[in-house]
Design a protein around this motif. Structure first.
Motif, PDB file in Angstrom:
ATOM      1  N   PHE A   1     -83.246   5.195  -4.802  1.00  0.00           N
ATOM      2  CA  PHE A   1     -83.833   4.465  -3.676  1.00  0.00           C
ATOM      3  C   PHE A   1     -84.796   3.391  -4.177  1.00  0.00           C
ATOM      4  CE2 PHE A   1     -86.227   5.098   0.618  1.00  0.00           C
ATOM      5  CZ  PHE A   1     -85.696   3.907   1.083  1.00  0.00           C
ATOM      6  N   ILE A   2     -85.635   3.746  -5.155  1.00  0.00           N
ATOM      7  CA  ILE A   2     -86.581   2.770  -5.724  1.00  0.00           C
ATOM      8  C   ILE A   2     -85.813   1.592  -6.332  1.00  0.00           C
ATOM      9  CG2 ILE A   2     -88.347   2.380  -7.481  1.00  0.00           C
ATOM     10  CD1 ILE A   2     -89.128   5.330  -7.209  1.00  0.00           C
ATOM     11  N   LYS A   3     -84.790   1.911  -7.105  1.00  0.00           N
ATOM     12  CA  LYS A   3     -83.988   0.861  -7.741  1.00  0.00           C
ATOM     13  C   LYS A   3     -83.360  -0.056  -6.689  1.00  0.00           C
ATOM     14  CE  LYS A   3     -79.728   0.242 -10.432  1.00  0.00           C
ATOM     15  NZ  LYS A   3     -80.142  -1.020 -11.059  1.00  0.00           N
ATOM     16  N   GLN A   4     -82.824   0.520  -5.624  1.00  0.00           N
ATOM     17  CA  GLN A   4     -82.196  -0.283  -4.577  1.00  0.00           C
ATOM     18  C   GLN A   4     -83.198  -1.258  -3.956  1.00  0.00           C
ATOM     19  OE1 GLN A   4     -80.666   2.744  -1.978  1.00  0.00           O
ATOM     20  NE2 GLN A   4     -78.735   2.965  -3.098  1.00  0.00           N
ATOM     21  N   GLN A   5     -84.411  -0.751  -3.681  1.00  0.00           N
ATOM     22  CA  GLN A   5     -85.403  -1.612  -3.043  1.00  0.00           C
ATOM     23  C   GLN A   5     -85.880  -2.712  -3.994  1.00  0.00           C
ATOM     24  OE1 GLN A   5     -88.437   0.434  -0.707  1.00  0.00           O
ATOM     25  NE2 GLN A   5     -86.813   0.529   0.830  1.00  0.00           N
ATOM     26  N   LEU A   6     -86.109  -2.363  -5.244  1.00  0.00           N
ATOM     27  CA  LEU A   6     -86.545  -3.368  -6.212  1.00  0.00           C
ATOM     28  C   LEU A   6     -85.460  -4.424  -6.440  1.00  0.00           C
ATOM     29  CD1 LEU A   6     -88.365  -1.107  -8.823  1.00  0.00           C
ATOM     30  CD2 LEU A   6     -89.417  -2.906  -7.445  1.00  0.00           C
ATOM     31  N   ASP A   7     -84.220  -3.974  -6.581  1.00  0.00           N
ATOM     32  CA  ASP A   7     -83.126  -4.910  -6.839  1.00  0.00           C
ATOM     33  C   ASP A   7     -82.903  -5.848  -5.649  1.00  0.00           C
ATOM     34  OD1 ASP A   7     -82.887  -3.664  -9.246  1.00  0.00           O
ATOM     35  OD2 ASP A   7     -80.961  -2.705  -8.836  1.00  0.00           O
TER      36      ASP A   7
END
Length: 512
Positions: A378-384
């Motif tokens: 989830f963190i990766k999705q938001q950052l990307d």
């Protein structure tokens, strides 16, 4: 007291799903009292989120690990549930006018369970070991000298004023171990203190279940409410709920708030309190590891990447308050208007990155405790989505130690921030444990010095200014102030302890 969550707890906290297993126990009821105290029962069964790596006082921590150490070790001072301080092995203490010399008068007649006498020399030796060996030695960073002018007097000389010293002495900084066992080969598994209980090694499986038996010679019988205490380790939320439902526990620190509805359905009481700042710690503010993070515009852009409300709901069942600033919602430093600085706006984040010289985005590495965890995904999705190109790096069991060693430019973390000075000293100062790349700037140095030395309204103003500075300068990308939830069964009363994930062992009592 600042306390980060154990690695086991952190791994559970960041996982949005869990699998099941269970552990055993026996029922608690009325019984005899070998120590002669008041309200008493044969057994208290606690569910804990992780096991300590050592039982030696020099390697101790509190927070989720509190009950293990408090069972066997006394501290010089005891923190009451409301956060005020009470005598323990120190009967009284006084500062000089400059607040750089603390004199403690120690309790006489106390012995460790191996028969060694507790005195000022023993206290001095334990504090010296803490300042050399403990990962949290920053708690005593201001200590310059330790002297024992007589057997009942300990004098602590400071390099500078330390507003958190007494709080530190009410925690693991002053857990007292028998000096005769400092170099024992089994010191990590056979603790010897002067505390209310002793570890029963025959009923203990290291890393899984620990059994403690009441110390019949304990000097304060009013603090001993059980003949035995068992502590079962749960790194899995479903297993913990199963243990509650089957009557195997009397109280527990939830491994995840997602399981709270099941706990309540089992007839248990939920005891929430605001405790931790959860979010991304941007350690590399000088750009030593990742030059892009040395630009404040990039760090601010990252703050616009996160849907804080969605994260709070997904990770913590909505138990908490969305916040874009590091100091807690109950702090004098807290300014609700600062939250308006960083709305959830991925498009704005991309635009800010382009203006900072990164039109194609910024590459970052994010350590994980489990690369397949839904939270890290989830963190990766938001950052990307916001213009960052995130590579997940599975740090596994080295997650915390690698962060402390300064290996990563940033990381997800959750830290208690309810005590203003303790949080400041542990996360913002140049030598802070959670400032592993030792970042500082002229403004923060000046304001931290004011927080350290001022009192009253002047100190409050310095805290507000410091909070505003680190928020606007984007030292972190906070998500929310999470509510820690402790739970107790129908046969057990417990008083929450302000600022602590796990209440003091003395604050559990059987219901009549």
């Amino acid at each position: 007291m600042l306390r980060w969550k154990s690695l086991a707890t952190l791994a559970v906290t960041v996982a949005l799903t869990a699998t099941a297993c269970s552990s055993g126990g026996t029922d608690a009821g009325g019984g005899s009292n070998p120590t002669g105290g008041a309200a008493h029962a044969p057994l208290l069964r606690l569910g804990v989120a992780g096991a300590p790596t050592t039982m030696a006082a020099s390697g101790s921590s509190i927070g989720q690990f509190s009950p293990f150490y408090q069972a066997v070790y006394d501290s010089l001072i005891r923190a009451k549930p409301d956060g005020t301080l009470a005598p323990m092995l120190a009967e009284s203490w006084t500062y000089d006018d400059a607040r750089t010399r603390l004199t403690l008068k120690l309790r006489k007649g106390v012995t460790f369970t191996d028969g060694t006498a507790f005195n000022a020399a023993a206290a001095k030796a334990n504090l010296e070991r803490f300042t050399k060996d403990n990962p949290e030695r920053q708690l005593l960073a201001a200590v310059k000298t330790l002297t024992a002018p007589d057997e009942a007097t300990l004098v602590i000389g400071l390099k500078e004023v330390d507003p958190g010293l007494l709080d530190a002495l009410a925690g693991n900084a002053s857990f007292m171990q028998s000096p005769a066992t400092f170099d024992a080969k089994d010191a990590a598994t056979r603790p010897v203190g002067s505390g209310p209980y002793t570890l029963d090694t025959s009923g203990t499986v290291i890393g899984s279940k620990y059994t403690f038996t009441a110390n019949p010679k304990y000097w304060d019988k009013s603090l001993v409410h059980y003949d035995k205490i068992s502590m079962s380790v749960f790194t899995d939320g479903t297993a913990q709920v199963n243990a509650v439902k089957s009557g195997q526990l009397d109280a527990a620190a939830l491994t995840t708030n997602q399981k709270l509805p099941d706990i309540k359905a089992a007839g248990w009481t939920a005891l929430p309190q605001p405790l931790d700042m959860s979010g991304i710690f941007i350690y590399d503010r000088a750009g030593k590891i990742n030059p892009a993070l040395g630009k404040v515009e990039v760090r601010r852009a990252m703050n616009h990447a996160f849907d804080r409300a969605a994260l709070l709901k997904a990770v913590s069942q909505g138990l908490g308050e969305v916040s874009a600033q590091p100091y807690g919602t109950t702090s004098v430093a807290y300014d609700k208007s600062l939250n308006d600085l960083y709305s959830y706006d991925p498009a704005k984040s991309k635009a800010m990155l382009a203006e900072a010289g990164y039109p194609d985005g910024v590459k970052i590495e994010l350590p994980t405790t489990n690369a397949s965890s839904p939270l890290f995904t989830f963190i990766k999705q938001q950052l990307d989505k916001a213009g960052f190109h995130t590579k997940l790096v599975d740090a596994g069991t080295k997650y915390v130690t690698d962060i402390m060693a300064g290996k990563y430019a940033l990381a997800f973390f959750q830290v208690a921030n309810t005590n203003d000075w303790t949080f400041t000293n542990a996360a913002l100062t140049e030598g802070a444990l959670w400032n592993p790349l030792h970042y500082k700037d002229a403004t923060s140095v000046k304001l931290i010095d004011q927080v350290r030395n001022e009192e009253g309204s002047a100190q409050d103003k310095a805290l507000k200014d410091l909070n505003a500075h680190v928020t606007k300068d984007a030292w972190f990308a906070p998500w929310y102030q999470v509510q820690n939830v402790f739970t107790a069964g129908p046969k057990t009363s417990v008083e929450l302890q302000k600022g602590q994930a796990f209440p003091g062992i003395w604050y559990f009592t059987p219901k009549s």
